[in-house]
Design a protein around this motif. Structure first.
Motif, short mmCIF file in Angstrom:
data_model
loop_
_atom_site.label_atom_id
_atom_site.label_comp_id
_atom_site.label_asym_id
_atom_site.label_seq_id
_atom_site.Cartn_x
_atom_site.Cartn_y
_atom_site.Cartn_z
N CYS A 1 42.16 44.02 54.34
CA CYS A 1 40.93 43.25 54.14
C CYS A 1 39.74 44.18 54.33
CB CYS A 1 40.88 42.09 55.13
SG CYS A 1 40.69 42.66 56.84
N ALA B 1 37.91 44.63 56.81
CA ALA B 1 37.87 45.25 58.13
C ALA B 1 38.64 46.57 58.16
CB ALA B 1 38.41 44.28 59.18
N HIS C 1 47.32 42.94 56.18
CA HIS C 1 47.74 41.59 56.59
C HIS C 1 49.01 41.22 55.85
CE1 HIS C 1 44.27 40.36 58.98
NE2 HIS C 1 43.47 40.89 58.08
N CYS D 1 41.86 39.11 63.41
CA CYS D 1 41.07 40.13 62.70
C CYS D 1 39.62 39.66 62.54
CB CYS D 1 41.70 40.37 61.35
SG CYS D 1 40.89 41.65 60.38
N CYS E 1 38.06 39.47 59.95
CA CYS E 1 37.94 38.68 58.72
C CYS E 1 38.30 37.22 58.97
CB CYS E 1 38.83 39.27 57.63
SG CYS E 1 40.59 39.07 57.95
#
Ligand code: ZN
Lengths: 433, 128
Positions: A247, A249, A254, A309, A311
């Motif tokens: 993502c 970040a 993931h 996370c 996100c």
């Protein structure tokens, strides 16, 4: 943006509960439908009722690529063959590929996961995506294609091989995203730069995978094309690309834990390792119908992190890959096992089974050199004969591995001899820092 | 005349030729004729020595690959067109010349070493 907030942002308890329920159902199914799994479980005195929660997964036996090869083509099917709507294949250590069978629901799950990955990379139905992976037995092309269609984006199925056309359409069709291997994207970047066309493209996102790449390559891609590049992970055995993706970040990939249960094991003791510990990634498919895999040993070395996370996603993150627990190489996106070279050499009379592979990355493209020895059986006083044998070996390697190698003839004393443990490979690419 | 030739495979790295020549020197083997053919990838050293078998053994012991094979040796006459007429005979028979090189001190005379598709047959043609 999150494609499936319900599934990507559950609490860890909810995830474990869902995984346990799905694992139990999956194990009941394979126990009753796949003789291979039933026999393995019976040998351990296990019944489906022994598997109730996700923690029970450690009781289960592992599955390896050798199991896939030995059960080729349909030995691991968990549904009647008429339920299968598609197959893909991945190369193996011997001539026979590994065949993977998908039901319609499997294709839907795969598309869903690829849509999640693309959303993670910031794509929406407004995007125009070029798929620059090969279409065919390889999962890259069709996987990205179905996922992007499911997302609602406009898909341009370029496949591989025609960079000029890809660039023309990239500009004409105002392409905003591309899915391809990172080394190919760097090649595209070079072509755009040499023609002074970088400013003419509207590209903003790249989703790259199918081969290992470094943070350095990502920085290069992002800077040279002024885009964001995301890392997508997957393997044909599990489903294809879209098992995991990173993502904004950039804190790991993931993994879609409601479909693929990840665990890290010690490749020697086979014990499950806790979060953060480096080991081999094993994946259990929790929902796959056609050919479910239980504790499949990916041979990829990494670790897992579970904290929430930035996100907003709560699903686990696969950390940087640190290599392999076997000797497989990924060269130009193709899986190569060194022993395949020996297999190829056996088909050419006059050669010895000794070889040495050198892999490097020159101008963002992998080089694949194979040194073979010239012994008395092979040798001739005529250059023509030596050249002919050399091209025979090149053809044999191409046939066996599916990749062109540059074969070099060397003196016999220059090569390590085949006695099992000798080193046959030098990988100079430094893909794992 | 049919004679034996020793061929040695050489990798394209510096020093290989010298290593082989050193081995021959150590064994006190006299080189009567020599040709070095090379491609971008490797080299092929072809030698005429008095007794090729001990030379081959010494080279093998040092880890080099070599072979002994038959080639045609023709004594040259110092006249225009002589070589051309000999080669012409081989061409007429339909055979190909794989390679040839000069042996300036072979047997006290200037000779040409020739390898063809069919060494024995072409030697008979030339000598007839
Ligand atoms: Zn995240």
């Amino acid at each position: 943006m999150i494609w499936n907030e319900t599934k990507e942002c559950m609490s860890r308890d909810e995830i474990a509960h869902l995984q346990g329920k799905r694992l139990h159902a999956q194990i009941s199914k394979v126990y009753h439908n796949v003789e291979f799994y039933r026999k393995k479980m019976q040998a351990l005195g296990l019944e489906p009722s022994d598997i109730q929660t996700i923690d029970d997964v450690v009781k289960l036996p592992f599955t390896t690529y050798a199991d896939l090869r030995e059960n080729y083509p349909y030995g691991l099917l968990a549904v009647p063959k008429e339920e299968i709507v598609r197959v893909h294949a991945s190369s193996g250590t011997t001539g026979k590929p590994k065949l993977l069978c998908y039901t319609r629901k499997d294709i839907d799950i795969w598309s869903e996961c690829v849509s999640r990955a693309m959303t993670m990379a910031g794509l929406t139905r407004n995007d125009v995506l070029q798929v620059g992976y090969g279409y065919g037995l390889f999962t890259g092309g069709l996987g990205a294609h179905y996922g992007a269609e499911n997302l609602g984006a406009m898909v341009i199925p370029m496949s591989t091989g025609n960079t000029q056309k890809l660039i023309d359409m990239m500009i004409d069709c105002e392409v905003t995203a591309i899915a391809c291997t990172p080394s190919y994207l760097l090649h595209v970047a070079e072509a755009l730069e040499s023609k002074g066309l970088v400013d003419k493209v509207k590209l903003k996102v790249a989703i790259c995978g199918a081969e290992p790449w470094t943070e350095e390559m990502r920085k290069q891609i992002e800077a040279r094309l002024n885009i964001k590049a995301f890392d997508i992970y997957g393997l044909t055995e599990i489903i294809g690309p879209g098992v995991a993706c990173d993502c904004e970040a950039k804190k790991g990939l993931h993994i879609y834990e409601d479909h693929f249960y990840p665990e890290i094991i010690d490749p020697d003791s086979l014990e499950q390792l806790p979060a953060g510990k480096l080991g081999e990634l094993c994946i259990t498919t929790l929902t796959k119908e056609g050919m479910p895999l239980i504790r499949y040993r990916t041979r990829d070395l990494t670790s897992l992190e579970y904290d929430k996370c930035e996100c907003g996603r709560t699903i686990a993150r696969i950390q940087r890959f640190r290599g392999r627990s076997d000797d497989m190489l990924v060269i130009r996106g193709v899986n190569v096992f060194p022993s395949q070279i020996e297999t190829a050499l056996l088909t050419v009379s006059g050669t010895t089974p000794n070889y040495f592979i050198t892999v490097d990355r020159v101008n963002n493209s992998d080089t694949f050199d194979v040194a073979i020895e010239v012994d008395e059986k092979f040798f001739s006083d005529e250059i023509r004969h030596l050249e002919k044998l050399r091209s025979k070996v090149e053809n044999a390697i191409h046939q066996t591995v599916g990749l062109k190698a540059k074969v070099k003839l060397v003196e016999p004393n220059a090569l390590p001899h085949s006695d099992g443990k000798t080193k046959h490979v030098e990988d100079r690419r430094k893909l794992t820092d | 005349m049919i004679i034996k030739q020793l061929s040695v495979f050489l990798e394209n790295r510096s020093g290989t030729l010298q290593e082989v020549l050193k081995i021959l020197k150590k064994e006190n083997i006299n080189i009567l004729a020599l040709s070095l053919a090379d491609t971008s990838e490797f080299g092929l050293l072809r030698l005429i020595v008095e007794d090729p078998l001990p030379a081959k053994e010494a080279i093998k012991a040092a880890g080099y690959t070599s072979s002994v094979n038959e080639v045609i040796s023709i004594e040259l006459k110092n006249e225009a067109g002589y070589l051309s007429s000999l080669i012409g005979k081989i061409s007429e028979s339909g055979d190909n010349i794989e390679y040839m090189y000069a042996a300036p001190y072979f047997d006290g005379k200037v000779s040409m070493i020739i390898k063809t598709d069919n060494v024995r047959k072409d030697n008979n043609i030339i000598e007839s």
